[in-house]
Design a protein around this motif. Structure first.
Motif, PDB file in Angstrom:
ATOM      1  N   GLN A  12       3.657  -3.721 -12.663  1.00 25.10           N
ATOM      2  CA  GLN A  12       2.576  -4.212 -13.516  1.00 25.10           C
ATOM      3  C   GLN A  12       1.530  -4.831 -12.598  1.00 25.10           C
ATOM      4  O   GLN A  12       1.774  -5.853 -11.973  1.00 25.10           O
ATOM      5  N   LEU A  13       0.402  -4.162 -12.494  1.00 21.11           N
ATOM      6  CA  LEU A  13      -0.673  -4.684 -11.650  1.00 21.11           C
ATOM      7  C   LEU A  13      -1.501  -5.691 -12.439  1.00 21.11           C
ATOM      8  O   LEU A  13      -1.609  -5.582 -13.663  1.00 21.11           O
ATOM      9  N   PRO A  14      -2.101  -6.669 -11.764  1.00 22.03           N
ATOM     10  CA  PRO A  14      -2.868  -7.703 -12.467  1.00 22.03           C
ATOM     11  C   PRO A  14      -4.258  -7.229 -12.896  1.00 22.03           C
ATOM     12  O   PRO A  14      -5.074  -8.022 -13.317  1.00 22.03           O
ATOM     13  N   LYS A  22       7.670   6.062  -0.727  1.00 16.29           N
ATOM     14  CA  LYS A  22       6.892   4.905  -1.195  1.00 16.29           C
ATOM     15  C   LYS A  22       5.902   5.350  -2.255  1.00 16.29           C
ATOM     16  O   LYS A  22       5.559   6.522  -2.362  1.00 16.29           O
ATOM     17  N   VAL A  23       5.413   4.385  -3.023  1.00 13.42           N
ATOM     18  CA  VAL A  23       4.435   4.644  -4.074  1.00 13.42           C
ATOM     19  C   VAL A  23       3.108   4.016  -3.671  1.00 13.42           C
ATOM     20  O   VAL A  23       3.060   2.842  -3.295  1.00 13.42           O
ATOM     21  N   ILE A  39      -6.122  -0.028  -2.662  1.00 14.52           N
ATOM     22  CA  ILE A  39      -4.887   0.733  -2.895  1.00 14.52           C
ATOM     23  C   ILE A  39      -3.716  -0.224  -2.888  1.00 14.52           C
ATOM     24  O   ILE A  39      -3.555  -1.033  -1.962  1.00 14.52           O
ATOM     25  N   TYR A  40      -2.896  -0.152  -3.926  1.00 13.62           N
ATOM     26  CA  TYR A  40      -1.673  -0.940  -3.987  1.00 13.62           C
ATOM     27  C   TYR A  40      -0.544  -0.057  -3.482  1.00 13.62           C
ATOM     28  O   TYR A  40      -0.490   1.138  -3.794  1.00 13.62           O
ATOM     29  N   TYR A  41       0.358  -0.592  -2.696  1.00 16.55           N
ATOM     30  CA  TYR A  41       1.529   0.164  -2.252  1.00 16.55           C
ATOM     31  C   TYR A  41       2.745  -0.742  -2.222  1.00 16.55           C
ATOM     32  O   TYR A  41       2.637  -1.958  -2.125  1.00 16.55           O
ATOM     33  N   GLU A  42       3.923  -0.108  -2.328  1.00 14.38           N
ATOM     34  CA  GLU A  42       5.147  -0.905  -2.299  1.00 14.38           C
ATOM     35  C   GLU A  42       5.863  -0.738  -1.001  1.00 14.38           C
ATOM     36  O   GLU A  42       5.667   0.173  -0.254  1.00 14.38           O
TER      37      GLU A  42
END
Length: 131
Positions: free
Chosen positions: A103-105, A118-119, A128-131
């Motif tokens: 869940q991104l803010p 990875k995502v 870019i969001y990554y895990e």
């Protein structure tokens, strides 16, 4: 509304029935040689070998969004609220991986990219969001 267009640019099949079963925010992705379309209450599997036909796939719980697959896992990115849901697809139904949710803010998430396990999630002006 799904249309199959061949290499010559001619329509070789269409599925007008899917128009009332899908949202504009939803998308389609390739999964093991077939195409998976996210619908309002379930998903639909389309096969290039049978243009104009589709198979309903139970999806629990159903989420709106743009799907992406790495062959084993399907990520559904909902641009409206920044939620990324993950599903396992066994060819007959899609089951949510409850242990894996993001869940991104912020909203306006793009199509998820799988790379080396990875995502990566395009997040508009936030980068870019990554895990």
């Amino acid at each position: 509304f799904v249309r199959w267009i061949n290499k010559e640019g001619k329509e070789c099949g269409s599925i007008p029935a899917l128009r009332r079963h899908s949202y504009q925010q939803n998308g389609i992705t390739e999964v093991n040689g077939k195409f998976l379309l996210i619908g309002k209450k379930e998903a639909y599997l389309l096969s290039p070998e049978a243009p104009g036909k589709f198979v309903r796939i139970p999806m629990k719980p159903c989420r709106i969004g743009i799907p992406t697959s790495d062959g084993d896992l399907i990520a559904v990115s909902d641009r409206r609220n920044g939620r990324i849901s993950f599903y396992r697809f066994d060819g007959k139904e899609m089951k949510e991986c409850r242990e894996r949710r993001i869940q991104l803010p912020f909203t306006l998430t793009g199509r998820v990219i799988f790379y080396k396990g990875k995502v990566y999630i395009p997040a508009g002006l936030c980068g870019i969001y990554y895990e």
